[in-house]
Design a protein around this motif. Structure first.
Motif, PDB file in Angstrom:
ATOM      1  N   UNK A 177      -8.060  -3.220 -11.088  1.00 49.99           N
ATOM      2  CA  UNK A 177      -6.676  -3.018 -11.485  1.00 49.99           C
ATOM      3  C   UNK A 177      -5.964  -2.204 -10.405  1.00 49.99           C
ATOM      4  N   UNK A 178      -4.829  -2.686  -9.958  1.00 54.27           N
ATOM      5  CA  UNK A 178      -4.026  -1.949  -8.990  1.00 54.27           C
ATOM      6  C   UNK A 178      -2.949  -1.175  -9.740  1.00 54.27           C
ATOM      7  N   UNK A 179      -2.879   0.099  -9.471  1.00 54.65           N
ATOM      8  CA  UNK A 179      -1.906   0.953 -10.154  1.00 54.65           C
ATOM      9  C   UNK A 179      -1.040   1.724  -9.161  1.00 54.65           C
ATOM     10  N   UNK A 180      -0.963   1.220  -7.938  1.00 56.23           N
ATOM     11  CA  UNK A 180      -0.166   1.891  -6.924  1.00 56.23           C
ATOM     12  C   UNK A 180       0.419   0.858  -5.962  1.00 56.23           C
ATOM     13  N   UNK A 181       1.384   1.330  -5.180  1.00 59.65           N
ATOM     14  CA  UNK A 181       1.965   0.502  -4.121  1.00 59.65           C
ATOM     15  C   UNK A 181       1.556   1.144  -2.807  1.00 59.65           C
ATOM     16  N   UNK A 182       1.054   0.354  -1.898  1.00 60.30           N
ATOM     17  CA  UNK A 182       0.555   0.872  -0.627  1.00 60.30           C
ATOM     18  C   UNK A 182       1.301   0.224   0.523  1.00 60.30           C
ATOM     19  N   UNK A 183       1.744   1.042   1.473  1.00 55.96           N
ATOM     20  CA  UNK A 183       2.378   0.537   2.680  1.00 55.96           C
ATOM     21  C   UNK A 183       1.865   1.346   3.866  1.00 55.96           C
ATOM     22  N   UNK A 184       1.571   0.674   4.952  1.00 62.42           N
ATOM     23  CA  UNK A 184       1.216   1.343   6.195  1.00 62.42           C
ATOM     24  C   UNK A 184       2.459   1.320   7.071  1.00 62.42           C
ATOM     25  N   UNK A 185       2.912   2.494   7.478  1.00 63.61           N
ATOM     26  CA  UNK A 185       4.136   2.606   8.251  1.00 63.61           C
ATOM     27  C   UNK A 185       3.820   2.947   9.703  1.00 63.61           C
ATOM     28  N   UNK A 186       4.576   2.391  10.624  1.00 56.67           N
ATOM     29  CA  UNK A 186       4.331   2.648  12.040  1.00 56.67           C
ATOM     30  C   UNK A 186       5.002   3.933  12.538  1.00 56.67           C
ATOM     31  N   UNK A 187       4.947   4.983  11.716  1.00 57.95           N
ATOM     32  CA  UNK A 187       5.543   6.273  12.077  1.00 57.95           C
ATOM     33  C   UNK A 187       4.565   7.385  11.702  1.00 57.95           C
ATOM     34  N   UNK A 188       4.802   8.574  12.212  1.00 55.43           N
ATOM     35  CA  UNK A 188       3.974   9.734  11.882  1.00 55.43           C
ATOM     36  C   UNK A 188       4.131  10.088  10.400  1.00 55.43           C
ATOM     37  N   UNK A 189       3.117  10.713   9.854  1.00 53.53           N
ATOM     38  CA  UNK A 189       3.091  11.088   8.440  1.00 53.53           C
ATOM     39  C   UNK A 189       4.337  11.890   8.057  1.00 53.53           C
ATOM     40  N   UNK A 190       4.654  12.934   8.836  1.00 53.94           N
ATOM     41  CA  UNK A 190       5.803  13.790   8.512  1.00 53.94           C
ATOM     42  C   UNK A 190       7.118  13.023   8.568  1.00 53.94           C
ATOM     43  N   UNK A 191       7.221  12.074   9.460  1.00 53.42           N
ATOM     44  CA  UNK A 191       8.419  11.228   9.543  1.00 53.42           C
ATOM     45  C   UNK A 191       8.518  10.363   8.291  1.00 53.42           C
ATOM     46  N   UNK A 192       7.399   9.827   7.851  1.00 55.30           N
ATOM     47  CA  UNK A 192       7.388   8.994   6.646  1.00 55.30           C
ATOM     48  C   UNK A 192       7.823   9.798   5.421  1.00 55.30           C
ATOM     49  N   UNK A 193       7.358  11.029   5.313  1.00 56.83           N
ATOM     50  CA  UNK A 193       7.755  11.892   4.186  1.00 56.83           C
ATOM     51  C   UNK A 193       9.256  12.150   4.243  1.00 56.83           C
ATOM     52  N   UNK A 194       9.769  12.497   5.413  1.00 56.18           N
ATOM     53  CA  UNK A 194      11.206  12.777   5.556  1.00 56.18           C
ATOM     54  C   UNK A 194      12.041  11.548   5.227  1.00 56.18           C
ATOM     55  N   UNK A 195      11.615  10.390   5.691  1.00 52.74           N
ATOM     56  CA  UNK A 195      12.356   9.156   5.402  1.00 52.74           C
ATOM     57  C   UNK A 195      12.302   8.815   3.917  1.00 52.74           C
ATOM     58  N   UNK A 196      11.173   9.063   3.298  1.00 51.84           N
ATOM     59  CA  UNK A 196      11.049   8.797   1.870  1.00 51.84           C
ATOM     60  C   UNK A 196      11.997   9.683   1.071  1.00 51.84           C
ATOM     61  N   UNK A 197      12.041  10.965   1.417  1.00 50.37           N
ATOM     62  CA  UNK A 197      12.952  11.890   0.731  1.00 50.37           C
ATOM     63  C   UNK A 197      14.401  11.451   0.898  1.00 50.37           C
ATOM     64  N   UNK A 198      14.758  11.022   2.090  1.00 51.78           N
ATOM     65  CA  UNK A 198      16.130  10.575   2.352  1.00 51.78           C
ATOM     66  C   UNK A 198      16.441   9.303   1.565  1.00 51.78           C
ATOM     67  N   UNK A 199      15.499   8.385   1.515  1.00 56.74           N
ATOM     68  CA  UNK A 199      15.700   7.144   0.755  1.00 56.74           C
ATOM     69  C   UNK A 199      15.850   7.448  -0.732  1.00 56.74           C
ATOM     70  N   UNK A 200      15.055   8.370  -1.245  1.00 57.48           N
ATOM     71  CA  UNK A 200      15.182   8.762  -2.654  1.00 57.48           C
ATOM     72  C   UNK A 200      16.563   9.357  -2.916  1.00 57.48           C
ATOM     73  N   UNK A 201      17.015  10.213  -2.018  1.00 53.72           N
ATOM     74  CA  UNK A 201      18.325  10.845  -2.159  1.00 53.72           C
ATOM     75  C   UNK A 201      19.431   9.796  -2.180  1.00 53.72           C
ATOM     76  N   UNK A 202      19.331   8.813  -1.293  1.00 58.55           N
ATOM     77  CA  UNK A 202      20.315   7.730  -1.225  1.00 58.55           C
ATOM     78  C   UNK A 202      20.401   6.974  -2.542  1.00 58.55           C
ATOM     79  N   UNK A 203      19.281   6.875  -3.243  1.00 54.56           N
ATOM     80  CA  UNK A 203      19.224   6.147  -4.515  1.00 54.56           C
ATOM     81  C   UNK A 203      19.483   7.044  -5.727  1.00 54.56           C
ATOM     82  N   UNK A 204      19.881   8.290  -5.494  1.00 51.01           N
ATOM     83  CA  UNK A 204      20.233   9.185  -6.597  1.00 51.01           C
ATOM     84  C   UNK A 204      19.090  10.006  -7.150  1.00 51.01           C
ATOM     85  N   UNK A 205      17.982  10.055  -6.429  1.00 51.44           N
ATOM     86  CA  UNK A 205      16.829  10.836  -6.873  1.00 51.44           C
ATOM     87  C   UNK A 205      16.757  12.140  -6.100  1.00 51.44           C
ATOM     88  N   UNK A 206      16.293  13.170  -6.771  1.00 56.04           N
ATOM     89  CA  UNK A 206      16.012  14.439  -6.117  1.00 56.04           C
ATOM     90  C   UNK A 206      14.515  14.695  -6.192  1.00 56.04           C
TER      91      UNK A 206
END
Length: 78
Positions: A1-30
């Motif tokens: 059973x798969x219970x997660x979404x997995x993506x491999x990104x061609x960026x550094x870990x810290x960049x991925x976290x920062x981009x994720x936070x920004x994308x969440x903010x754009x969609x109205x999430x904090x």
């Protein structure tokens, strides 16, 4: 059973976290919580673990709507 979404990104870990936070903010999430699993496991039990961060994100409007429909849904909110 798969219970997660997995993506491999061609960026550094810290960049991925920062981009994720920004994308969440754009969609109205904090980001309400940020758990650095790697640091926590090292500090609490001395275990080395790969970089791993859990972001607890919430969209207040959507959370309110869901809670009005079913107040027990709060058990699944961050």
């Amino acid at each position: 059973m798969t219970y997660y979404i997995n993506r491999v990104l061609p960026v550094a870990f810290d960049v991925a976290i920062a981009r994720t936070k920004e994308a969440l903010k754009t969609e109205g999430f904090g980001v309400l919580t940020e758990i650095n699993v790697q640091e926590t496991l090292k500090a609490k039990i001395g275990v080395d673990f790969p970089k791993y961060v859990i972001l607890g994100a919430c969209n207040p409007t959507l959370a309110h709507e869901a809670l009005q429909l079913e107040n027990k849904v709060g058990t699944m909110l961050p």
